[in-house]
Motif scaffolding. Structure first.
Motif, mmCIF file in Angstrom:
data_model
loop_
_atom_site.group_PDB
_atom_site.id
_atom_site.type_symbol
_atom_site.label_atom_id
_atom_site.label_comp_id
_atom_site.label_asym_id
_atom_site.label_seq_id
_atom_site.Cartn_x
_atom_site.Cartn_y
_atom_site.Cartn_z
ATOM 1 N N SER A 39 0.822 -1.216 0.000
ATOM 2 C CA SER A 39 0.000 0.000 0.000
ATOM 3 C C SER A 39 0.852 1.260 0.000
ATOM 4 O O SER A 39 0.322 2.367 0.090
ATOM 5 N N LEU A 40 2.163 1.093 -0.141
ATOM 6 C CA LEU A 40 3.079 2.234 -0.049
ATOM 7 C C LEU A 40 3.081 3.067 -1.329
ATOM 8 O O LEU A 40 3.074 2.523 -2.431
ATOM 9 N N VAL A 41 3.094 4.390 -1.170
ATOM 10 C CA VAL A 41 3.266 5.305 -2.302
ATOM 11 C C VAL A 41 4.536 6.119 -2.046
ATOM 12 O O VAL A 41 4.673 6.754 -1.001
ATOM 13 N N VAL A 42 5.453 6.072 -3.003
ATOM 14 C CA VAL A 42 6.689 6.849 -2.946
ATOM 15 C C VAL A 42 6.602 7.928 -4.013
ATOM 16 O O VAL A 42 6.473 7.623 -5.203
ATOM 17 N N ALA A 43 6.643 9.190 -3.609
ATOM 18 C CA ALA A 43 6.535 10.322 -4.528
ATOM 19 C C ALA A 43 7.907 10.939 -4.737
ATOM 20 O O ALA A 43 8.553 11.353 -3.771
ATOM 21 N N ILE A 44 8.356 10.992 -5.986
ATOM 22 C CA ILE A 44 9.669 11.555 -6.292
ATOM 23 C C ILE A 44 9.509 12.686 -7.300
ATOM 24 O O ILE A 44 9.095 12.476 -8.437
ATOM 25 N N ASP A 45 9.821 13.906 -6.849
ATOM 26 C CA ASP A 45 9.713 15.087 -7.694
ATOM 27 C C ASP A 45 11.088 15.684 -7.968
ATOM 28 O O ASP A 45 12.080 15.338 -7.323
ATOM 29 N N GLY A 46 11.121 16.599 -8.935
ATOM 30 C CA GLY A 46 12.364 17.290 -9.248
ATOM 31 C C GLY A 46 12.409 17.720 -10.702
ATOM 32 O O GLY A 46 11.575 17.288 -11.512
ATOM 33 N N PRO A 47 13.361 18.573 -11.046
ATOM 34 C CA PRO A 47 13.478 19.060 -12.416
ATOM 35 C C PRO A 47 14.097 18.030 -13.358
ATOM 36 O O PRO A 47 14.623 17.002 -12.921
ATOM 37 N N ASP A 60 -0.587 12.556 0.251
ATOM 38 C CA ASP A 60 -0.537 11.689 1.429
ATOM 39 C C ASP A 60 0.482 10.563 1.288
ATOM 40 O O ASP A 60 0.478 9.616 2.089
ATOM 41 N N ALA A 61 1.341 10.655 0.276
ATOM 42 C CA ALA A 61 2.359 9.618 0.075
ATOM 43 C C ALA A 61 3.199 9.429 1.333
ATOM 44 O O ALA A 61 3.574 10.401 1.993
ATOM 45 N N ALA A 62 3.494 8.174 1.657
ATOM 46 C CA ALA A 62 4.260 7.870 2.867
ATOM 47 C C ALA A 62 5.690 8.387 2.773
ATOM 48 O O ALA A 62 6.296 8.778 3.774
ATOM 49 N N VAL A 63 6.232 8.375 1.562
ATOM 50 C CA VAL A 63 7.602 8.856 1.340
ATOM 51 C C VAL A 63 7.571 9.894 0.229
ATOM 52 O O VAL A 63 7.073 9.622 -0.866
ATOM 53 N N LYS A 64 8.098 11.078 0.515
ATOM 54 C CA LYS A 64 8.185 12.147 -0.481
ATOM 55 C C LYS A 64 9.642 12.562 -0.613
ATOM 56 O O LYS A 64 10.309 12.816 0.393
ATOM 57 N N ALA A 98 7.540 19.510 -2.068
ATOM 58 C CA ALA A 98 6.355 19.340 -1.233
ATOM 59 C C ALA A 98 6.710 19.426 0.248
ATOM 60 O O ALA A 98 7.827 19.112 0.665
ATOM 61 N N ASP A 99 5.743 19.832 1.038
ATOM 62 C CA ASP A 99 5.914 19.831 2.489
ATOM 63 C C ASP A 99 6.245 18.414 2.955
ATOM 64 O O ASP A 99 5.584 17.448 2.557
ATOM 65 N N GLY A 100 7.264 18.297 3.774
ATOM 66 C CA GLY A 100 7.636 16.995 4.308
ATOM 67 C C GLY A 100 8.546 16.172 3.414
ATOM 68 O O GLY A 100 8.928 15.051 3.774
ATOM 69 N N ALA A 101 8.912 16.708 2.249
ATOM 70 C CA ALA A 101 9.774 15.960 1.330
ATOM 71 C C ALA A 101 11.229 15.982 1.800
ATOM 72 O O ALA A 101 11.700 16.962 2.378
ATOM 73 N N VAL A 102 11.925 14.907 1.541
ATOM 74 C CA VAL A 102 13.363 14.820 1.794
ATOM 75 C C VAL A 102 14.094 15.277 0.537
ATOM 76 O O VAL A 102 13.840 14.751 -0.553
ATOM 77 N N HIS A 103 14.974 16.240 0.673
ATOM 78 C CA HIS A 103 15.713 16.770 -0.472
ATOM 79 C C HIS A 103 17.030 16.033 -0.627
ATOM 80 O O HIS A 103 17.811 15.934 0.325
ATOM 81 N N ILE A 104 17.281 15.530 -1.823
ATOM 82 C CA ILE A 104 18.574 14.895 -2.133
ATOM 83 C C ILE A 104 19.180 15.605 -3.331
ATOM 84 O O ILE A 104 18.597 15.618 -4.421
ATOM 85 N N ASP A 105 20.342 16.219 -3.132
ATOM 86 C CA ASP A 105 21.111 16.799 -4.236
ATOM 87 C C ASP A 105 21.943 15.664 -4.826
ATOM 88 O O ASP A 105 22.878 15.174 -4.196
ATOM 89 N N THR A 106 21.590 15.239 -6.026
ATOM 90 C CA THR A 106 22.228 14.057 -6.616
ATOM 91 C C THR A 106 23.562 14.360 -7.290
ATOM 92 O O THR A 106 24.229 13.438 -7.761
ATOM 93 N N THR A 107 23.973 15.629 -7.321
ATOM 94 C CA THR A 107 25.184 16.018 -8.050
ATOM 95 C C THR A 107 26.401 15.173 -7.701
ATOM 96 O O THR A 107 27.091 14.685 -8.600
#
Length: 221
Positions: A3-11, A138-142, A189-198
């Motif tokens: 039932s997990l939803v993982v939301a991944i955003d970015g440019p 409402d994704a569990a992981v953002k 998004a609010d609550g999202a974990v930011h990862i700089d992949t550089t």
């Protein structure tokens, strides 16, 4: 994780697609590339000679194309009116037009409905630009992936070919459109974990995300 939803955003060029597919494959989850859906609509509009400088013309036909998104992370597919458009939606012509088409509220509304239907009860990694903020708040992981413009341009040029400087200019122009649109702008998004992949390899980014997902789901204990 069924039932997990993982939301991944970015440019563009931040590593969203490769990371999302890798995470989904490792965790046995489905995968949805929402950007491909917007590209598919754009390709359909171009194929049907819709005036893409006219938002009203785009909106008038937004419900016409039949879009089907495959969710296998190892072999994602996109069908438009039953036709495989996986290669066609990556053309330079589509690249140049997808942001203005994506900014049309009627297009976003139509695809939002489809995206939420695919997400359903979960068990999926979803990538895009407004997943954590609009599509699945409402994704569990953002997560929000970013990278410096030069790194993004190098990655994108390596994937699609072309000049790095010109690619960087195109990416930054798209950032301005995506971040400045009124409906569902690109944002963290609010609550999202930011990862700089550089500074990281793809495998390192995937490992970081998998660890985060397992920590939330309890599977990493």
């Amino acid at each position: 994780m069924s039932s997990l939803v993982v939301a991944i955003d970015g440019p563009s060029g931040s590593g969203k697609s490769s990371t999302s597919r890798g995470v989904a494959a490792k965790l046995g989850l489905r995968y949805l590339d929402t950007g491909a859906m917007f590209r598919a609509v754009t390709w359909w509009m171009l194929s049907h000679d819709v005036d893409l400088t006219d938002p009203d013309a785009i909106a008038a036909r937004a419900t016409e194309p039949d879009i089907e998104s495959g969710t296998d992370p190892l072999a994602p597919t996109i069908l438009v009116d039953g036709e495989d458009a996986s290669t066609a939606i990556r053309s330079d012509e589509v690249n140049a037009a997808v942001s203005p088409v994506s900014a049309v509220p009627a297009v976003r509304s139509r695809l939002l409905e489809l995206q939420r239907a695919i997400i359903g009860d979960g068990g999926i990694v979803v990538e895009g630009r407004d997943i954590g903020s609009v599509v699945a708040p409402d994704a569990a992981v953002k997560l929000y992936l970013s990278a410096d413009p030069e790194a993004r341009a190098v990655r994108r040029a390596a994937e699609a070919g072309g000049d790095v400087a010109a690619t960087q200019e195109s990416l930054l122009a798209r950032d301005r459109i995506d971040s400045g649109r009124v409906t569902a702008p690109l944002t963290m998004a609010d609550g999202a974990v930011h990862i700089d992949t550089t500074p990281y390899t793809l495998d390192e980014v995937i490992s970081q995300v998998v660890a985060l997902v397992e920590a939330v789901s309890g599977d990493g204990e």
